[in-house]
Design a protein around this motif. Structure first.
Motif, PDB file in Angstrom:
ATOM      1  N   GLU A 180       0.690  -0.952   0.396  1.00 33.59           N
ATOM      2  CA  GLU A 180      -0.032  -0.329  -0.030  1.00 33.59           C
ATOM      3  C   GLU A 180       0.887   1.169   0.350  1.00 33.59           C
ATOM      4  O   GLU A 180       0.444   2.079  -0.757  1.00 33.59           O
ATOM      5  N   LEU A 181       1.628   1.540   0.534  1.00 37.79           N
ATOM      6  CA  LEU A 181       3.074   2.262   0.948  1.00 37.79           C
ATOM      7  C   LEU A 181       3.287   3.013  -0.706  1.00 37.79           C
ATOM      8  O   LEU A 181       3.740   3.459  -0.921  1.00 37.79           O
ATOM      9  N   ALA A 182       3.902   1.709  -1.532  1.00 43.17           N
ATOM     10  CA  ALA A 182       4.771   2.150  -2.713  1.00 43.17           C
ATOM     11  C   ALA A 182       4.031   1.860  -3.518  1.00 43.17           C
ATOM     12  O   ALA A 182       3.956   2.917  -4.149  1.00 43.17           O
ATOM     13  N   THR A 208      11.632  -3.641  -1.232  1.00 43.25           N
ATOM     14  CA  THR A 208      11.566  -2.700  -2.078  1.00 43.25           C
ATOM     15  C   THR A 208      11.121  -3.633  -3.008  1.00 43.25           C
ATOM     16  O   THR A 208      10.268  -3.554  -3.993  1.00 43.25           O
ATOM     17  N   VAL A 209      11.869  -5.099  -3.083  1.00 38.07           N
ATOM     18  CA  VAL A 209      12.003  -5.603  -4.858  1.00 38.07           C
ATOM     19  C   VAL A 209      10.170  -5.660  -4.335  1.00 38.07           C
ATOM     20  O   VAL A 209       9.234  -6.842  -5.148  1.00 38.07           O
ATOM     21  N   ALA A 210       9.855  -6.857  -3.147  1.00 32.95           N
ATOM     22  CA  ALA A 210       8.461  -7.532  -3.291  1.00 32.95           C
ATOM     23  C   ALA A 210       7.520  -6.634  -3.565  1.00 32.95           C
ATOM     24  O   ALA A 210       6.366  -7.254  -3.735  1.00 32.95           O
ATOM     25  N   ALA A 211       7.352  -5.504  -2.586  1.00 33.61           N
ATOM     26  CA  ALA A 211       6.620  -4.679  -2.323  1.00 33.61           C
ATOM     27  C   ALA A 211       6.133  -3.756  -4.017  1.00 33.61           C
ATOM     28  O   ALA A 211       4.708  -4.247  -4.557  1.00 33.61           O
ATOM     29  N   LEU A 212       7.033  -3.949  -4.982  1.00 35.29           N
ATOM     30  CA  LEU A 212       6.533  -3.786  -6.219  1.00 35.29           C
ATOM     31  C   LEU A 212       6.290  -5.010  -6.881  1.00 35.29           C
ATOM     32  O   LEU A 212       5.283  -4.864  -7.335  1.00 35.29           O
ATOM     33  N   ALA A 213       6.453  -6.312  -6.800  1.00 40.02           N
ATOM     34  CA  ALA A 213       6.314  -6.952  -7.607  1.00 40.02           C
ATOM     35  C   ALA A 213       4.771  -7.125  -6.774  1.00 40.02           C
ATOM     36  O   ALA A 213       3.628  -8.192  -7.905  1.00 40.02           O
ATOM     37  N   SER A 214       4.740  -6.924  -6.153  1.00 44.72           N
ATOM     38  CA  SER A 214       3.230  -7.673  -5.264  1.00 44.72           C
ATOM     39  C   SER A 214       2.219  -6.504  -5.646  1.00 44.72           C
ATOM     40  O   SER A 214       0.965  -7.100  -5.910  1.00 44.72           O
ATOM     41  N   LEU A 215       2.208  -5.743  -6.635  1.00 49.41           N
ATOM     42  CA  LEU A 215       1.358  -4.559  -7.407  1.00 49.41           C
ATOM     43  C   LEU A 215       0.832  -4.796  -8.621  1.00 49.41           C
ATOM     44  O   LEU A 215       0.565  -4.445  -9.195  1.00 49.41           O
ATOM     45  N   ALA A 216       1.548  -6.019  -9.150  1.00 46.96           N
ATOM     46  CA  ALA A 216       1.723  -6.415 -10.635  1.00 46.96           C
ATOM     47  C   ALA A 216       1.122  -6.143 -11.617  1.00 46.96           C
ATOM     48  O   ALA A 216       2.140  -5.035 -11.564  1.00 46.96           O
ATOM     49  N   ASP A 217       0.345  -6.198 -11.760  1.00 45.93           N
ATOM     50  CA  ASP A 217      -0.378  -5.234 -13.218  1.00 45.93           C
ATOM     51  C   ASP A 217      -0.719  -3.852 -12.875  1.00 45.93           C
ATOM     52  O   ASP A 217      -1.029  -2.892 -13.552  1.00 45.93           O
ATOM     53  N   GLU A 218      -0.881  -3.195 -11.095  1.00 45.32           N
ATOM     54  CA  GLU A 218      -1.352  -2.302 -11.082  1.00 45.32           C
ATOM     55  C   GLU A 218      -0.036  -1.219 -11.537  1.00 45.32           C
ATOM     56  O   GLU A 218      -0.246  -0.068 -11.628  1.00 45.32           O
ATOM     57  N   ILE A 219       1.333  -1.716 -11.393  1.00 47.39           N
ATOM     58  CA  ILE A 219       2.089  -0.791 -12.150  1.00 47.39           C
ATOM     59  C   ILE A 219       3.113  -1.023 -13.525  1.00 47.39           C
ATOM     60  O   ILE A 219       3.355  -2.806 -14.453  1.00 47.39           O
TER      61      ILE A 219
END
Length: 374
Positions: A180-182, A208-219
């Motif tokens: 959510e913060l990412a 950091t890498v895991a947070a970005l990966a969790s956003l998937a197609d959102e980013i």
């Protein structure tokens, strides 16, 4: 007001930056507008969060996220605080309970008032109470509620969390909180690199890498001068369709403003808003951003206020600001209305690097440099 805070993923909570950052973004801003959200509506709260302790003002709904994924783990905070107070961890926790109990039913209290309430028999070394109050704040038991003094004061009063906020913190899984913060960070600062997000939050590279990966197609990924960067997918179309002329403006941004502090501490992270030659005039060696004039999004000078003289002194970097001096004068008038005083613009010579002055020259980038002997 809350929209400004959300759009910047939080503003620095120290005074007077918090007020000046809002004044730069809201045309009809007045000091009372932020005070109303902080102290009357309590829709915004000051807390230490990013990078283990930087003070931010954030919206109420984001607080559980920040407590779950920023700063150090509570047990580490207890261990570190005990070391510096001269107490054992058990003694520190007992003292923390004592402080919290003494504050129950009381109006917001400064550290000095808490000390008077507790009496002379205080454990630990001289700073033990101050550090225990900080511990209670970082664990969501008390909150920075009010400020005593003017809008330039950082003399905080504290209240019990439940009394001020109205409800206890809801626990959130750290991985969910980081996602959510990412998301909020990229919406405010994207395109941004993984290194930018890592620096801003204080996370490890793995988290950091895991947070970005969790956003998937959102980013989605984009190229930022040849470097992989990330942006929220539904923002990309808006960003690419934006007319550059829509961003034409002159603004007075204060020390530590989010616009200059949202990216990693290095020229590689921050040259998107600053010409390379101007980098040492905006940032000191520790990465602190000074009070900066921007022209059409780019750093074009530095500034500072002399409240006693009623002046706002500006040192331009070159022609970009000189050519827009009438726009600057309008911004000075706007800022004067916001803070309730009279200000007249004064031009100073083109400045050198912040390193020309003493430590903390970034807090007064014109007068402190002038006072440095050759």
């Amino acid at each position: 007001m809350t929209d400004v805070v959300t759009a910047t993923a939080g503003v620095y909570g120290t005074a007077p930056t918090c007020y000046l950052s809002c004044a730069a973004r809201l045309p009809d801003f007045r000091l009372a507008h932020l005070d109303e959200e902080l102290y009357a509506k309590r829709s915004l709260v000051r807390l230490r969060c990013m990078r283990g302790g930087m003070s931010y003002i954030e919206p109420l709904d984001l607080l559980p996220v920040l407590f779950a994924c920023t700063g150090e783990p509570p047990d580490k905070t207890v261990k570190r605080t005990a070391k510096w107070t001269g107490l054992t961890e058990a003694e520190l926790l007992v003292f923390a309970d004592r402080v919290e109990a003494a504050m129950a039913g009381q109006p917001p209290l400064t550290v000095r008032q808490i000390r008077e309430l507790l009496g002379a028999d205080l454990p630990g070394e001289g700073s033990a109470l101050q550090m225990t109050v900080a511990l209670l704040g970082r664990t969501g038991r008390i909150v920075r509620s009010e400020v005593r003094g003017s809008w330039r004061s950082d003399n905080y009063a504290y209240a019990l969390w439940a009394d001020w906020v109205g409800a206890p913190l809801e626990p959130i899984e750290p991985a969910v909180a980081r996602a959510e913060l990412a998301r909020r960070y990229l919406r405010a600062f994207g395109p941004a690199t993984a290194n930018d997000l890592k620096w801003w939050t204080g996370w490890t590279k793995r988290d950091t890498v895991a947070a970005l990966a969790s956003l998937a197609d959102e980013i989605v990924t984009v190229s930022l001068d040849g470097t992989e960067a990330w942006v929220v997918a539904d923002e990309l179309e808006r960003l690419t369709a934006t007319d550059p002329d829509d961003g034409r403006c002159v603004r007075l941004l204060p020390v530590w403003d989010a616009y200059f502090m949202g990216y990693a501490t290095s020229p590689a992270g921050r040259l998107r808003q600053i010409a390379e030659a101007d980098y040492p005039r905006v940032y000191d060696k520790a990465g602190n951003g000074t009070s900066t004039v921007i022209v059409d999004g780019m750093a074009a000078g530095v500034w500072e206020i002399d409240h006693d003289a009623g002046t706002l002194t500006v040192a331009p970097f070159g022609a970009a600001l000189t050519d827009r001096w009438s726009d600057l004068e309008a911004q000075v008038e706007r800022l004067a209305r916001a803070i309730g005083t009279e200000l007249r613009p004064v031009r100073a010579p083109e400045p050198g690097p912040l390193s020309d002055g003493p430590r903390n020259t970034f807090l007064a980038p014109i007068s402190l440099r002038r006072s440095t002997p050759p």
